[in-house]
Scaffold this motif. Structure first.
Motif, short mmCIF file in Angstrom:
data_model
loop_
_atom_site.label_atom_id
_atom_site.label_comp_id
_atom_site.label_asym_id
_atom_site.label_seq_id
_atom_site.Cartn_x
_atom_site.Cartn_y
_atom_site.Cartn_z
N GLU A 24 0.43 -1.29 0.20
CA GLU A 24 -0.06 -0.24 0.19
C GLU A 24 1.15 1.22 -0.87
O GLU A 24 2.19 1.40 0.62
N ALA A 25 0.80 1.38 -0.87
CA ALA A 25 1.74 2.89 -0.80
C ALA A 25 0.54 4.25 -1.58
O ALA A 25 -0.81 4.06 -2.47
N ARG A 26 0.73 5.18 -0.79
CA ARG A 26 0.31 6.46 -0.49
C ARG A 26 1.16 7.84 -1.65
O ARG A 26 2.37 7.73 -0.60
N PHE A 27 0.49 8.70 -2.18
CA PHE A 27 1.41 9.93 -2.92
C PHE A 27 0.91 10.53 -2.66
O PHE A 27 -0.52 10.93 -3.43
N ALA A 28 1.58 12.15 -2.96
CA ALA A 28 0.83 13.46 -2.09
C ALA A 28 1.45 14.57 -3.53
O ALA A 28 2.67 14.22 -3.25
N THR A 29 1.04 15.39 -3.70
CA THR A 29 1.52 16.53 -3.79
C THR A 29 1.75 17.07 -2.81
O THR A 29 2.50 17.75 -2.40
N ASP A 30 0.55 17.77 -1.95
CA ASP A 30 0.69 18.64 -0.53
C ASP A 30 -0.02 17.84 0.32
O ASP A 30 -0.26 16.98 0.13
N PRO A 31 0.28 18.87 1.53
CA PRO A 31 -0.39 17.41 3.27
C PRO A 31 -1.70 17.79 2.86
O PRO A 31 -2.30 18.88 2.71
N ARG A 32 -2.29 16.97 3.71
CA ARG A 32 -4.00 17.33 3.31
C ARG A 32 -4.44 18.35 3.93
O ARG A 32 -5.23 19.09 3.60
N GLU A 33 -3.54 19.16 4.81
CA GLU A 33 -4.34 20.59 5.60
C GLU A 33 -4.48 21.26 4.61
O GLU A 33 -4.36 22.76 5.46
N ALA A 34 -2.98 21.73 4.17
CA ALA A 34 -2.52 22.60 2.73
C ALA A 34 -4.12 23.53 2.57
O ALA A 34 -4.06 23.33 1.19
N ARG A 35 -4.90 24.10 3.54
CA ARG A 35 -6.48 24.36 2.63
C ARG A 35 -6.07 25.70 1.85
O ARG A 35 -6.76 25.84 1.03
N ASP A 36 -4.65 26.38 1.22
CA ASP A 36 -4.75 27.00 0.88
C ASP A 36 -4.29 26.94 -0.83
O ASP A 36 -4.48 27.92 -1.70
N SER A 37 -4.35 25.61 -1.22
CA SER A 37 -4.09 25.17 -2.31
C SER A 37 -4.56 23.76 -3.22
O SER A 37 -5.41 22.79 -1.99
N PHE A 38 -4.25 23.66 -3.99
CA PHE A 38 -5.58 22.31 -4.58
C PHE A 38 -4.33 21.09 -4.20
O PHE A 38 -2.72 21.71 -4.28
N ARG A 39 -4.35 19.69 -3.79
CA ARG A 39 -3.93 18.76 -2.92
C ARG A 39 -4.47 17.64 -3.39
O ARG A 39 -5.72 17.71 -3.51
N GLN A 40 -3.72 17.12 -4.00
CA GLN A 40 -4.20 15.32 -4.32
C GLN A 40 -3.35 14.39 -3.88
O GLN A 40 -1.90 14.54 -3.39
N GLU A 41 -4.18 13.21 -3.71
CA GLU A 41 -3.71 11.97 -3.11
C GLU A 41 -3.75 10.91 -4.16
O GLU A 41 -5.31 11.09 -4.40
N ILE A 42 -3.34 10.00 -4.30
CA ILE A 42 -3.74 8.55 -5.06
C ILE A 42 -2.93 7.58 -4.13
O ILE A 42 -1.25 7.73 -3.93
N ARG A 43 -3.97 7.16 -3.91
CA ARG A 43 -3.41 4.95 -3.12
C ARG A 43 -3.55 4.00 -3.83
O ARG A 43 -4.18 4.18 -4.44
N LEU A 44 -2.15 3.36 -4.21
CA LEU A 44 -2.50 2.11 -4.84
C LEU A 44 -1.69 1.15 -3.91
O LEU A 44 -0.99 1.17 -3.10
N THR A 45 -3.16 0.68 -3.84
CA THR A 45 -3.08 -0.72 -3.12
C THR A 45 -2.56 -2.43 -4.08
O THR A 45 -3.88 -2.31 -4.78
N LEU A 46 -1.83 -3.21 -3.94
CA LEU A 46 -1.32 -4.42 -4.31
C LEU A 46 -1.36 -5.63 -3.65
O LEU A 46 -0.85 -6.14 -2.36
N ASP A 47 -2.69 -5.95 -3.62
CA ASP A 47 -2.60 -7.21 -2.38
C ASP A 47 -2.27 -8.76 -3.01
O ASP A 47 -2.87 -9.19 -4.08
N PRO A 48 -1.71 -9.08 -2.18
CA PRO A 48 -1.34 -10.56 -3.14
C PRO A 48 -2.28 -11.49 -3.10
O PRO A 48 -2.29 -12.98 -4.24
N ALA A 49 -4.10 -11.93 -2.69
CA ALA A 49 -5.15 -12.23 -3.00
C ALA A 49 -5.67 -11.90 -4.36
O ALA A 49 -6.34 -12.33 -5.15
N GLY A 50 -4.59 -11.05 -5.12
CA GLY A 50 -5.64 -10.40 -6.48
C GLY A 50 -6.25 -9.46 -6.98
O GLY A 50 -6.30 -9.19 -7.69
#
Length: 159
Positions: free
Chosen positions: A106-132
């Motif tokens: 499980e990996a989370r990638f972010a542009t800025d901190p979630r709390e940075a309300r003065d700008s657009f911020r984004q996160e992409i989370r990728l989860t790869l489970d061995p169950a397929g």
């Protein structure tokens, strides 16, 4: 093995169901393409709204290491006018992404901190489970707005 290798050596075609920020159900399709001796992987992702099949999201995203060795995502998305580097967000004391004791990445990638309300911020989370299962999720917040998960898709490998 690192996350790039885990994605490069696994299934290359994925499909599943998801829900977007407008509460629309969609079919998500993800293609993975290993790049240059497993030093990167290209993720081609498309979301097709159900039931009409209209394209509601498209992206081509590079997962690779930056010059400092950190995992980063560089997504080119249909909704955004430019490209922002998304750096990996690691737990305190972690130096890199690693699978848990069950082999789940499980990996989370972010542009800025979630709390940075003065700008657009984004996160992409990728989860790869061995169950397929591979889960791909987008969270974001507009300037002055709340941050939250807006779209997610759980996919299975295609034969």
């Amino acid at each position: 093995m690192d996350l790039i290798q885990a994605l490069s050596r696994g299934p290359q075609q994925w499909r599943g169901l998801g829900r977007n920020h407008e509460d629309e159900e969609f079919t998500g399709r993800l293609e993975l393409q290993p790049l240059v001796e497993e030093r990167g992987v290209l993720l081609r992702y498309r979301a097709l709204r159900l039931p009409d099949g209209r394209l509601v999201h498209e992206e081509a995203t590079l997962l690779a290491r930056d010059t400092e060795g950190r995992l980063c995502l560089w997504p080119v998305m249909s909704e955004l006018p430019g490209i922002w580097c998304h750096h990996i967000v690691l737990a305190e004391g972690r130096l890199d992404a690693a699978p848990d004791t069950r082999g789940r990445w499980e990996a989370r990638f972010a542009t800025d901190p979630r709390e940075a309300r003065d700008s657009f911020r984004q996160e992409i989370r990728l989860t790869l489970d061995p169950a397929g299962e591979l889960r791909y999720a987008h969270a974001w917040g507009l300037p002055g707005g709340d941050f939250g998960e807006r779209s997610a898709c759980a996919m299975r490998a295609l034969p």
